[in-house]
Design an enzyme around this catalytic site. Structure first.
Site, PDB file in Angstrom:
ATOM      1  N   ASP A  22       0.865  -1.165   0.000  1.00 30.50           N
ATOM      2  CA  ASP A  22       0.000   0.000   0.000  1.00 30.50           C
ATOM      3  C   ASP A  22       0.912   1.228   0.000  1.00 30.50           C
ATOM      4  O   ASP A  22       2.057   1.161   0.457  1.00 30.50           O
ATOM      5  CB  ASP A  22      -0.888  -0.031   1.242  1.00 30.50           C
ATOM      6  CG  ASP A  22      -1.699   1.231   1.396  1.00 30.50           C
ATOM      7  OD1 ASP A  22      -2.455   1.568   0.467  1.00 30.50           O
ATOM      8  OD2 ASP A  22      -1.552   1.900   2.432  1.00 30.50           O
ATOM      9  N   ARG A  23       0.405   2.349  -0.516  1.00 30.42           N
ATOM     10  CA  ARG A  23       1.264   3.536  -0.619  1.00 30.42           C
ATOM     11  C   ARG A  23       1.189   4.426   0.615  1.00 30.42           C
ATOM     12  O   ARG A  23       2.133   4.533   1.388  1.00 30.42           O
ATOM     13  CB  ARG A  23       0.883   4.327  -1.877  1.00 30.42           C
ATOM     14  CG  ARG A  23       1.919   5.382  -2.279  1.00 30.42           C
ATOM     15  CD  ARG A  23       1.399   6.270  -3.405  1.00 30.42           C
ATOM     16  NE  ARG A  23       0.467   7.296  -2.887  1.00 30.42           N
ATOM     17  CZ  ARG A  23      -0.148   8.184  -3.669  1.00 30.42           C
ATOM     18  NH1 ARG A  23       0.011   8.153  -4.979  1.00 30.42           N
ATOM     19  NH2 ARG A  23      -0.956   9.088  -3.124  1.00 30.42           N
ATOM     20  N   ASP A  24       0.028   5.068   0.813  1.00 28.52           N
ATOM     21  CA  ASP A  24      -0.108   6.092   1.840  1.00 28.52           C
ATOM     22  C   ASP A  24      -0.281   5.457   3.218  1.00 28.52           C
ATOM     23  O   ASP A  24      -1.197   4.669   3.430  1.00 28.52           O
ATOM     24  CB  ASP A  24      -1.302   6.990   1.527  1.00 28.52           C
ATOM     25  CG  ASP A  24      -1.182   7.614   0.136  1.00 28.52           C
ATOM     26  OD1 ASP A  24      -0.065   7.994  -0.245  1.00 28.52           O
ATOM     27  OD2 ASP A  24      -2.210   7.690  -0.561  1.00 28.52           O
ATOM     28  N   TYR A  33      -5.512  12.673   0.281  1.00 25.07           N
ATOM     29  CA  TYR A  33      -5.764  13.206  -1.065  1.00 25.07           C
ATOM     30  C   TYR A  33      -4.583  14.055  -1.559  1.00 25.07           C
ATOM     31  O   TYR A  33      -4.760  15.143  -2.102  1.00 25.07           O
ATOM     32  CB  TYR A  33      -7.068  14.013  -1.093  1.00 25.07           C
ATOM     33  CG  TYR A  33      -8.237  13.264  -0.516  1.00 25.07           C
ATOM     34  CD1 TYR A  33      -8.633  12.034  -1.048  1.00 25.07           C
ATOM     35  CD2 TYR A  33      -8.940  13.765   0.571  1.00 25.07           C
ATOM     36  CE1 TYR A  33      -9.697  11.332  -0.520  1.00 25.07           C
ATOM     37  CE2 TYR A  33     -10.019  13.071   1.110  1.00 25.07           C
ATOM     38  CZ  TYR A  33     -10.392  11.853   0.559  1.00 25.07           C
ATOM     39  OH  TYR A  33     -11.452  11.156   1.088  1.00 25.07           O
ATOM     40  N   THR A  64      -2.564   0.982  -4.677  1.00 33.19           N
ATOM     41  CA  THR A  64      -3.091   2.104  -3.908  1.00 33.19           C
ATOM     42  C   THR A  64      -4.486   2.511  -4.350  1.00 33.19           C
ATOM     43  O   THR A  64      -4.759   2.638  -5.541  1.00 33.19           O
ATOM     44  CB  THR A  64      -2.122   3.314  -4.005  1.00 33.19           C
ATOM     45  OG1 THR A  64      -2.664   4.428  -3.298  1.00 33.19           O
ATOM     46  CG2 THR A  64      -1.852   3.715  -5.445  1.00 33.19           C
ATOM     47  N   GLN A  66      -7.096   5.428  -4.610  1.00 36.51           N
ATOM     48  CA  GLN A  66      -7.071   6.889  -4.677  1.00 36.51           C
ATOM     49  C   GLN A  66      -8.474   7.398  -4.987  1.00 36.51           C
ATOM     50  O   GLN A  66      -8.777   7.866  -6.080  1.00 36.51           O
ATOM     51  CB  GLN A  66      -6.055   7.345  -5.727  1.00 36.51           C
ATOM     52  CG  GLN A  66      -4.616   7.010  -5.398  1.00 36.51           C
ATOM     53  CD  GLN A  66      -4.119   7.704  -4.133  1.00 36.51           C
ATOM     54  OE1 GLN A  66      -4.493   8.850  -3.872  1.00 36.51           O
ATOM     55  NE2 GLN A  66      -3.294   7.020  -3.359  1.00 36.51           N
ATOM     56  N   ARG A 110     -11.119  -1.769  -5.939  1.00 33.83           N
ATOM     57  CA  ARG A 110     -10.939  -1.060  -4.672  1.00 33.83           C
ATOM     58  C   ARG A 110     -10.827  -2.058  -3.523  1.00 33.83           C
ATOM     59  O   ARG A 110     -11.689  -2.918  -3.337  1.00 33.83           O
ATOM     60  CB  ARG A 110     -12.094  -0.086  -4.432  1.00 33.83           C
ATOM     61  CG  ARG A 110     -11.970   0.695  -3.125  1.00 33.83           C
ATOM     62  CD  ARG A 110     -13.098   1.702  -2.976  1.00 33.83           C
ATOM     63  NE  ARG A 110     -13.114   2.250  -1.616  1.00 33.83           N
ATOM     64  CZ  ARG A 110     -12.341   3.260  -1.217  1.00 33.83           C
ATOM     65  NH1 ARG A 110     -11.506   3.833  -2.066  1.00 33.83           N
ATOM     66  NH2 ARG A 110     -12.398   3.705   0.031  1.00 33.83           N
ATOM     67  N   LYS A 111      -9.764  -1.962  -2.759  1.00 36.14           N
ATOM     68  CA  LYS A 111      -9.594  -2.840  -1.605  1.00 36.14           C
ATOM     69  C   LYS A 111     -10.724  -2.598  -0.606  1.00 36.14           C
ATOM     70  O   LYS A 111     -11.155  -1.457  -0.445  1.00 36.14           O
ATOM     71  CB  LYS A 111      -8.235  -2.556  -0.945  1.00 36.14           C
ATOM     72  CG  LYS A 111      -7.043  -2.901  -1.857  1.00 36.14           C
ATOM     73  CD  LYS A 111      -5.702  -2.491  -1.270  1.00 36.14           C
ATOM     74  CE  LYS A 111      -5.450  -0.998  -1.391  1.00 36.14           C
ATOM     75  NZ  LYS A 111      -4.092  -0.589  -0.952  1.00 36.14           N
ATOM     76  N   ASP A 136      -1.485  -0.836   5.773  1.00 36.25           N
ATOM     77  CA  ASP A 136      -1.771  -0.305   7.101  1.00 36.25           C
ATOM     78  C   ASP A 136      -3.241  -0.363   7.470  1.00 36.25           C
ATOM     79  O   ASP A 136      -3.627   0.164   8.525  1.00 36.25           O
ATOM     80  CB  ASP A 136      -1.269   1.139   7.207  1.00 36.25           C
ATOM     81  CG  ASP A 136      -2.037   2.090   6.290  1.00 36.25           C
ATOM     82  OD1 ASP A 136      -2.363   1.688   5.160  1.00 36.25           O
ATOM     83  OD2 ASP A 136      -2.292   3.242   6.703  1.00 36.25           O
TER      84      ASP A 136
END
Length: 211
Positions: A22-24, A33, A64, A66, A110-111, A136
């Protein structure tokens, strides 16, 4: 072949072929955002963790969500620019997979839906069973589970208790999560850093560790 000839021992190949992040909140600090590449900051231990994987020949990718795109808060170009900055700081990654949809769009990428994990696996020609997904949130590890991959939760302060309780594997930080898969899929529910104590509490070289 002479049956009495000695056989040279070999190191077994790691069944983990790739790790998707995952990114963020996992690789970089969570900026909701985020459309500004200058606000991208790797989390502590990210560079070291990725270097360990690449030294073992384990592929790396990013998956990710978004939803800011669907909400009109981001453009596709914004996401690409931020991803490019992530790649500059922490790459090269073999794949970036992005879901731009909102939670009510009913998409399969979408997860916690598994579509984004399956798509990324296809792009790098890796079976889901040979993948580890590190994220996370409970949605990250549930997407891994539904895709047939291994999931590791690295919870932040925002993680809900039930997400941690439901995760198959939990690690206190990103570096511990990565070290747990260097020799194969994660084992045990709560993963621990098994480095010698003096190494575990020694910072890595220079600004490369989590800068």
């Amino acid at each position: 072949m002479n049956p009495t000839s000695p056989v040279s021992p070999t190191t077994p190949a790691n069944p983990v072929k790739a790790v998707l992040f995952d990114r963020d909140g996992t690789l970089v600090e969570d900026v909701p955002y985020n459309a500004d590449p200058d606000r991208v900051r790797p989390v502590e231990g990210a560079r070291e963790a990725l270097a360990l994987l690449r030294e073992r020949g384990i592929r790396t990718g990013v998956v990710t969500d978004q939803s800011g795109v669907a909400r009109g808060l981001l453009t596709d170009a914004d996401v690409r620019r931020v991803n490019h900055r992530v790649d500059e700081l922490l790459g090269p990654f073999e794949v970036f997979a992005v879901c731009p949809h909102g939670p009510d769009d009913g998409c399969h990428c979408r997860k916690p839906q598994p579509g984004i994990v399956l798509w990324a696996a296809g792009r790098i020609c890796t079976r889901p069973a040979d993948l580890v997904v590190i994220g996370d949130t409970g949605a990250d590890v549930e997407a891994a589970r539904r895709a047939g991959a291994h999931g590791i939760l690295v919870p932040t302060e925002q993680a809900r208790p039930e997400e941690t309780a439901d995760a198959d594997h939990v690690a206190p930080d990103l570096l511990t999560a990565v070290r747990a898969v260097l020799d194969g899929p994660p084992k045990g529910r709560v993963l621990a850093d098994e480095r010698p104590i003096q190494e575990a509490y020694t910072a890595g070289p220079g600004p490369g560790r989590g800068a």
